[in-house]
Design a protein around this motif. Sequence first.
Motif, PDB file in Angstrom:
ATOM      1  N   VAL A  28      48.039   8.375  35.384  1.00 34.34           N
ATOM      2  CA  VAL A  28      48.388   9.960  36.070  1.00 34.34           C
ATOM      3  C   VAL A  28      49.342   9.871  37.036  1.00 34.34           C
ATOM      4  O   VAL A  28      49.013   9.350  38.001  1.00 34.34           O
ATOM      5  N   LYS A  29      50.278  10.625  37.059  1.00 31.68           N
ATOM      6  CA  LYS A  29      51.434  11.034  38.092  1.00 31.68           C
ATOM      7  C   LYS A  29      50.862  12.509  38.529  1.00 31.68           C
ATOM      8  O   LYS A  29      50.752  13.329  37.668  1.00 31.68           O
ATOM      9  N   GLN A  30      50.829  12.761  39.854  1.00 31.00           N
ATOM     10  CA  GLN A  30      50.402  13.949  40.486  1.00 31.00           C
ATOM     11  C   GLN A  30      51.382  15.010  41.083  1.00 31.00           C
ATOM     12  O   GLN A  30      52.286  14.156  41.810  1.00 31.00           O
ATOM     13  N   GLN A  31      51.736  15.953  40.768  1.00 29.82           N
ATOM     14  CA  GLN A  31      52.835  16.848  41.557  1.00 29.82           C
ATOM     15  C   GLN A  31      54.214  15.959  41.566  1.00 29.82           C
ATOM     16  O   GLN A  31      54.885  16.157  42.428  1.00 29.82           O
ATOM     17  N   LEU A  32      54.408  16.058  40.133  1.00 29.99           N
ATOM     18  CA  LEU A  32      55.864  15.245  39.779  1.00 29.99           C
ATOM     19  C   LEU A  32      56.949  16.389  40.084  1.00 29.99           C
ATOM     20  O   LEU A  32      56.844  17.498  39.461  1.00 29.99           O
ATOM     21  N   VAL A  33      58.047  16.118  40.929  1.00 34.20           N
ATOM     22  CA  VAL A  33      59.043  16.939  41.033  1.00 34.20           C
ATOM     23  C   VAL A  33      59.933  17.048  39.710  1.00 34.20           C
ATOM     24  O   VAL A  33      60.193  16.047  39.202  1.00 34.20           O
ATOM     25  N   VAL A  34      60.198  18.228  39.391  1.00 38.36           N
ATOM     26  CA  VAL A  34      61.020  18.523  38.118  1.00 38.36           C
ATOM     27  C   VAL A  34      62.597  18.679  38.576  1.00 38.36           C
ATOM     28  O   VAL A  34      62.921  19.639  39.237  1.00 38.36           O
ATOM     29  N   THR A  46      61.863  22.962  43.943  1.00 39.44           N
ATOM     30  CA  THR A  46      60.847  22.803  44.145  1.00 39.44           C
ATOM     31  C   THR A  46      59.635  22.797  43.198  1.00 39.44           C
ATOM     32  O   THR A  46      58.408  23.103  43.368  1.00 39.44           O
ATOM     33  N   LEU A  47      60.127  22.773  42.021  1.00 40.24           N
ATOM     34  CA  LEU A  47      59.222  22.802  40.821  1.00 40.24           C
ATOM     35  C   LEU A  47      58.566  21.564  40.534  1.00 40.24           C
ATOM     36  O   LEU A  47      59.220  20.547  40.800  1.00 40.24           O
ATOM     37  N   ALA A  73      55.660  29.674  28.598  1.00 37.42           N
ATOM     38  CA  ALA A  73      57.244  29.626  28.810  1.00 37.42           C
ATOM     39  C   ALA A  73      57.302  28.399  29.891  1.00 37.42           C
ATOM     40  O   ALA A  73      58.184  27.545  29.865  1.00 37.42           O
ATOM     41  N   GLN A  74      56.653  28.561  30.992  1.00 36.01           N
ATOM     42  CA  GLN A  74      56.778  27.564  32.003  1.00 36.01           C
ATOM     43  C   GLN A  74      56.687  26.056  31.648  1.00 36.01           C
ATOM     44  O   GLN A  74      57.199  25.231  32.073  1.00 36.01           O
ATOM     45  N   LEU A  75      55.344  25.824  30.863  1.00 32.21           N
ATOM     46  CA  LEU A  75      55.221  24.575  30.316  1.00 32.21           C
ATOM     47  C   LEU A  75      56.194  24.148  29.441  1.00 32.21           C
ATOM     48  O   LEU A  75      56.756  22.785  29.498  1.00 32.21           O
ATOM     49  N   LEU A  76      56.727  25.134  28.554  1.00 40.06           N
ATOM     50  CA  LEU A  76      57.740  24.484  27.469  1.00 40.06           C
ATOM     51  C   LEU A  76      59.014  24.263  28.142  1.00 40.06           C
ATOM     52  O   LEU A  76      59.876  23.229  27.932  1.00 40.06           O
ATOM     53  N   THR A  77      59.024  24.813  29.169  1.00 36.84           N
ATOM     54  CA  THR A  77      60.722  24.771  30.333  1.00 36.84           C
ATOM     55  C   THR A  77      60.605  23.229  31.041  1.00 36.84           C
ATOM     56  O   THR A  77      61.322  22.296  30.875  1.00 36.84           O
ATOM     57  N   TYR A  78      59.140  22.993  31.302  1.00 32.73           N
ATOM     58  CA  TYR A  78      58.955  21.722  32.087  1.00 32.73           C
ATOM     59  C   TYR A  78      58.898  20.580  31.080  1.00 32.73           C
ATOM     60  O   TYR A  78      59.574  19.540  31.195  1.00 32.73           O
ATOM     61  N   MET A  79      58.609  20.865  29.765  1.00 27.48           N
ATOM     62  CA  MET A  79      58.659  19.908  28.728  1.00 27.48           C
ATOM     63  C   MET A  79      60.075  19.428  28.422  1.00 27.48           C
ATOM     64  O   MET A  79      60.601  18.336  28.286  1.00 27.48           O
ATOM     65  N   LYS A  80      60.921  20.553  28.465  1.00 28.87           N
ATOM     66  CA  LYS A  80      62.362  20.336  28.072  1.00 28.87           C
ATOM     67  C   LYS A  80      63.088  19.900  29.173  1.00 28.87           C
ATOM     68  O   LYS A  80      63.915  18.822  29.211  1.00 28.87           O
ATOM     69  N   LEU A  81      62.808  20.230  30.524  1.00 34.79           N
ATOM     70  CA  LEU A  81      63.649  19.552  31.744  1.00 34.79           C
ATOM     71  C   LEU A  81      63.199  18.168  31.754  1.00 34.79           C
ATOM     72  O   LEU A  81      64.093  17.182  32.196  1.00 34.79           O
ATOM     73  N   LEU A  82      61.766  17.763  31.525  1.00 27.74           N
ATOM     74  CA  LEU A  82      61.552  16.299  31.518  1.00 27.74           C
ATOM     75  C   LEU A  82      61.559  15.480  30.333  1.00 27.74           C
ATOM     76  O   LEU A  82      61.262  14.616  30.190  1.00 27.74           O
ATOM     77  N   GLU A  83      62.074  16.240  29.222  1.00 32.57           N
ATOM     78  CA  GLU A  83      62.350  15.755  28.046  1.00 32.57           C
ATOM     79  C   GLU A  83      61.282  14.788  27.303  1.00 32.57           C
ATOM     80  O   GLU A  83      61.100  13.889  26.868  1.00 32.57           O
ATOM     81  N   LYS A  84      59.982  15.754  27.459  1.00 34.11           N
ATOM     82  CA  LYS A  84      58.659  15.349  27.091  1.00 34.11           C
ATOM     83  C   LYS A  84      58.333  16.112  25.654  1.00 34.11           C
ATOM     84  O   LYS A  84      58.822  17.063  25.441  1.00 34.11           O
ATOM     85  N   PRO A  85      57.874  15.424  24.515  1.00 30.80           N
ATOM     86  CA  PRO A  85      57.284  16.111  23.445  1.00 30.80           C
ATOM     87  C   PRO A  85      56.264  17.112  23.563  1.00 30.80           C
ATOM     88  O   PRO A  85      55.570  17.219  24.441  1.00 30.80           O
TER      89      PRO A  85
END
Length: 85
Positions: A28-34, A46-47, A73-85
């Motif tokens: 587990v990684k915590q408070q990972l910068v996007v 600061t995301l 929408a926030q979660l989907l954006t994070y998934m897209k920015l981090l390229e996570k499925p």
Amino acid sequence: MKDWGPGLLKSVYEQCLKFELERNGYDVKQQLVVKIEYDNLELESTLRIDLLVNDSVIVELKTVENILTIHEAQLLTYMKLLEKP
């Protein structure tokens, strides 16, 4: 955590969940910068995502009564920015 019920700061629940996940063998990684890139420009960001589990599952904790469309929408954006499925 569920014994405590609502009312604590999100950071308390986040720390406890991280502990429980790690205790059960998860990485587990915590408070990972996007990182945000725009046209080859890396923007200061600061995301932060709350937890990244096994480098594939994003956990975004909310201490709200109802999950709203903006939270999804926030979660989907994070998934897209981090390229996570």
